[in-house]
Design an enzyme around this catalytic site. Structure first.
Site, PDB file in Angstrom:
ATOM      1  N   ARG A  79      64.165  24.593  32.517  1.00 57.18           N
ATOM      2  CA  ARG A  79      65.408  24.967  33.201  1.00 57.18           C
ATOM      3  C   ARG A  79      66.481  25.158  32.136  1.00 57.18           C
ATOM      4  NH1 ARG A  79      68.951  22.564  38.131  1.00 57.18           N
ATOM      5  NH2 ARG A  79      67.311  23.682  39.211  1.00 57.18           N
ATOM      6  N   HIS A  84      65.736  32.040  39.874  1.00 52.70           N
ATOM      7  CA  HIS A  84      65.325  30.682  40.278  1.00 52.70           C
ATOM      8  C   HIS A  84      64.108  30.818  41.201  1.00 52.70           C
ATOM      9  CE1 HIS A  84      65.465  26.518  40.916  1.00 52.70           C
ATOM     10  NE2 HIS A  84      66.541  26.387  41.667  1.00 52.70           N
ATOM     11  N   GLN A 109      62.628  28.094  43.716  1.00 54.97           N
ATOM     12  CA  GLN A 109      63.505  27.850  44.873  1.00 54.97           C
ATOM     13  C   GLN A 109      63.168  28.813  46.016  1.00 54.97           C
ATOM     14  OE1 GLN A 109      66.325  25.530  45.275  1.00 54.97           O
ATOM     15  NE2 GLN A 109      66.037  26.236  47.384  1.00 54.97           N
ATOM     16  N   ASP A 166      75.079  30.075  48.456  1.00 52.16           N
ATOM     17  CA  ASP A 166      74.923  29.234  47.266  1.00 52.16           C
ATOM     18  C   ASP A 166      76.325  28.957  46.740  1.00 52.16           C
ATOM     19  OD1 ASP A 166      73.958  27.954  44.995  1.00 52.16           O
ATOM     20  OD2 ASP A 166      73.406  29.798  43.937  1.00 52.16           O
ATOM     21  N   CYS A 200      70.447  26.411  48.739  1.00 58.25           N
ATOM     22  CA  CYS A 200      69.528  25.791  47.767  1.00 58.25           C
ATOM     23  C   CYS A 200      69.966  24.380  47.382  1.00 58.25           C
ATOM     24  CB  CYS A 200      69.394  26.673  46.536  1.00 58.25           C
ATOM     25  SG  CYS A 200      70.983  27.081  45.780  1.00 58.25           S
ATOM     26  N   ARG A 254      60.861  22.172  48.393  1.00 61.47           N
ATOM     27  CA  ARG A 254      60.815  22.367  46.936  1.00 61.47           C
ATOM     28  C   ARG A 254      59.610  21.638  46.351  1.00 61.47           C
ATOM     29  NH1 ARG A 254      64.935  23.368  43.750  1.00 61.47           N
ATOM     30  NH2 ARG A 254      63.275  24.235  42.473  1.00 61.47           N
TER      31      ARG A 254
HETATM   32  N1  NVA Z   1      73.360  29.290  41.396  1.00 61.45           N
HETATM   33  C1  NVA Z   1      73.222  27.868  41.207  1.00 61.45           C
HETATM   34  C2  NVA Z   1      71.911  27.391  41.725  1.00 61.45           C
HETATM   35  C3  NVA Z   1      71.706  25.902  41.649  1.00 61.45           C
HETATM   36  C4  NVA Z   1      70.394  25.463  42.197  1.00 61.45           C
HETATM   37  C5  NVA Z   1      73.403  27.532  39.734  1.00 61.45           C
HETATM   38  O1  NVA Z   1      72.791  28.204  38.904  1.00 61.45           O
HETATM   39  O2  NVA Z   1      74.156  26.609  39.425  1.00 61.45           O
HETATM   40  N1   CP Z   2      68.228  23.680  44.227  1.00 69.87           N
HETATM   41  C1   CP Z   2      68.092  23.141  42.999  1.00 69.87           C
HETATM   42  O1   CP Z   2      67.525  23.746  42.087  1.00 69.87           O
HETATM   43  O2   CP Z   2      68.599  21.904  42.891  1.00 69.87           O
HETATM   44  P1   CP Z   2      68.754  21.064  41.546  1.00 69.87           P
HETATM   45  O3   CP Z   2      69.770  21.766  40.705  1.00 69.87           O
HETATM   46  O4   CP Z   2      69.167  19.708  41.986  1.00 69.87           O
HETATM   47  O5   CP Z   2      67.410  21.060  40.853  1.00 69.87           O
END
Ligand code: NVA
Ligand code: CP
Length: 330
Positions: free
Chosen positions: A108, A135, A138, A231, A272, A317
């Site tokens: 990540r 992502h 997800q 989101d 998400c 998830r």
């Molecule tokens: N768009 C958000 C998704 C988090 C799961 C981010 O990248 O922070």
């Molecule tokens: N939805 C998601 O990816 O959550 P986290 O950032 O907690 O992993």
């Protein structure tokens, strides 16, 4: 029949056929049933899994850990300050080292290119647990939740409202296009996705019988929605944009009026997570203090309503990530 996924990376949905994605949903459902029945798995016994995180995570990290434990694998968490990664050692070299120790690697982080380099050089399956661009794990959970709720995916009217060019909007667009859903991005023009990606999605949608629409009118766009998705307005790494995003995205907030505007009482709300639906967090309180807004992309009312399936979605998830690991490592 889907081709064998053993040894494959899971970096972005574009790399997978609709049959392969449907196969992953079936496998997720099998694994979910097994878990519910209390059956301990062993498909990943003897495997070691590296979990690399440049950004924080609750769901993704815990889903990988629990899914791995459930199937007999061991995990090692590697935070951004724990290893030489990118600072003293190139991504390519790190990939070649970790690939000699581990049987699978989750990443990540920021640049999507990083996960592609890991995937190219590790020699073991690499899974994208979120980059600035995509992502993909997800989306498996999201569409599994839709499939479980409606019984099918093709023809579902899926409306994504908010920041239309972030990792979630991009990945949902490709996932929906591959699987024949009607995907609408309901977002101000300033936040529409890259044209090239939209064209790619439109080509895929043509083949699957789905459609891709971009609409900046939040009343018109949501009409007839089966799924309303949103989101955060500011993704990880973009924190300096709060003020401008709040101005731009206020009309795109999911609230009861928007739910009513769908004209569909059975519409489901998905997110998400994490979500800014109140000011009861450290960041939420700070945003309230600085910008005077307590609920951002979704109101507390909708978040807590019967339309909201966000915690079923969060549970999924784990089952879908387990399916990805089992499919690619065994
Ligand atoms: N768009 C958000 C998704 C988090 C799961 C981010 O990248 O922070
Ligand atoms: N939805 C998601 O990816 O959550 P986290 O950032 O907690 O992993």
């Amino acid at each position: 029949m889907p081709k064998n996924l053993t040894g494959q990376n899971f970096l972005k949905l574009i790399d997978f056929s609709s049959e392969e994605l449907l196969f992953l949903f079936d496998l997720s459902q099998d694994l979910k049933q097994k878990k519910r029945a209390g059956i301990q798995g062993n498909t990943l016994e003897g495997k070691n899994i590296a979990l690399l995180f440049e950004k924080p995570s609750t769901r993704t990290r815990c889903a990988f850990v629990v899914a791995a434990n459930d199937e007999g694998a061991k995990t090692e968490f590697l935070g951004k300050n724990d290893i030489q990664f990118g600072k003293k050692e190139t991504v390519k070299d790190t990939a070649r080292v970790l690939g000699r120790y581990f049987d699978g690697i989750q990443f990540r982080g920021f640049a999507h290119e990083t996960v592609e380099i890991l995937g190219e050089y590790a020699g073991v399956p690499v899974w994208n647990g979120l980059t600035d661009k995509y992502h993909p794990t997800q989306i498996l959970a999201d569409l599994l939740t839709v499939k479980e709720n409606f019984g099918y995916l093709k023809g579902i009217n899926f409306v994504y409202t908010g920041d239309g060019r972030n990792n979630m909007a991009n990945s949902l667009m490709i996932g929906c296009a591959k699987l024949g859903l009607n995907y609408t991005i309901c977002s101000p023009k300033e936040l529409w996705p890259e044209e090239k990606l939209v064209e790619q999605a439109q080509e895929l949608a043509q083949k699957s019988g789905g459609s891709i629409i971009l609409d900046d009118d939040p009343v018109k766009a949501v009409k007839g929605a089966d799924v309303l998705y949103t989101d955060v307005w500011v993704s990880m790494g973009e924190e300096e944009h709060f003020a401008e995003r709040i101005d731009l995205l206020k009309p795109y907030q999911v609230n009861q009026e928007m739910i009513d505007n769908t004209g569909n009482e059975e519409v489901i709300f998905l997110h998400c997570l994490p979500a800014y639906h109140n000011a009861d967090t450290e960041n939420g309180a700070k945003i309230y203090e600085e910008h005077g807004i307590a609920e951002m992309e979704v109101t507390d009312e909708v978040f807590e309503s019967d339309n909201s399936l966000v915690f079923d979605q969060a549970e999924n998830r784990m089952h879908t990530i387990k399916a990805v690991m089992v499919a690619t490592m065994t």
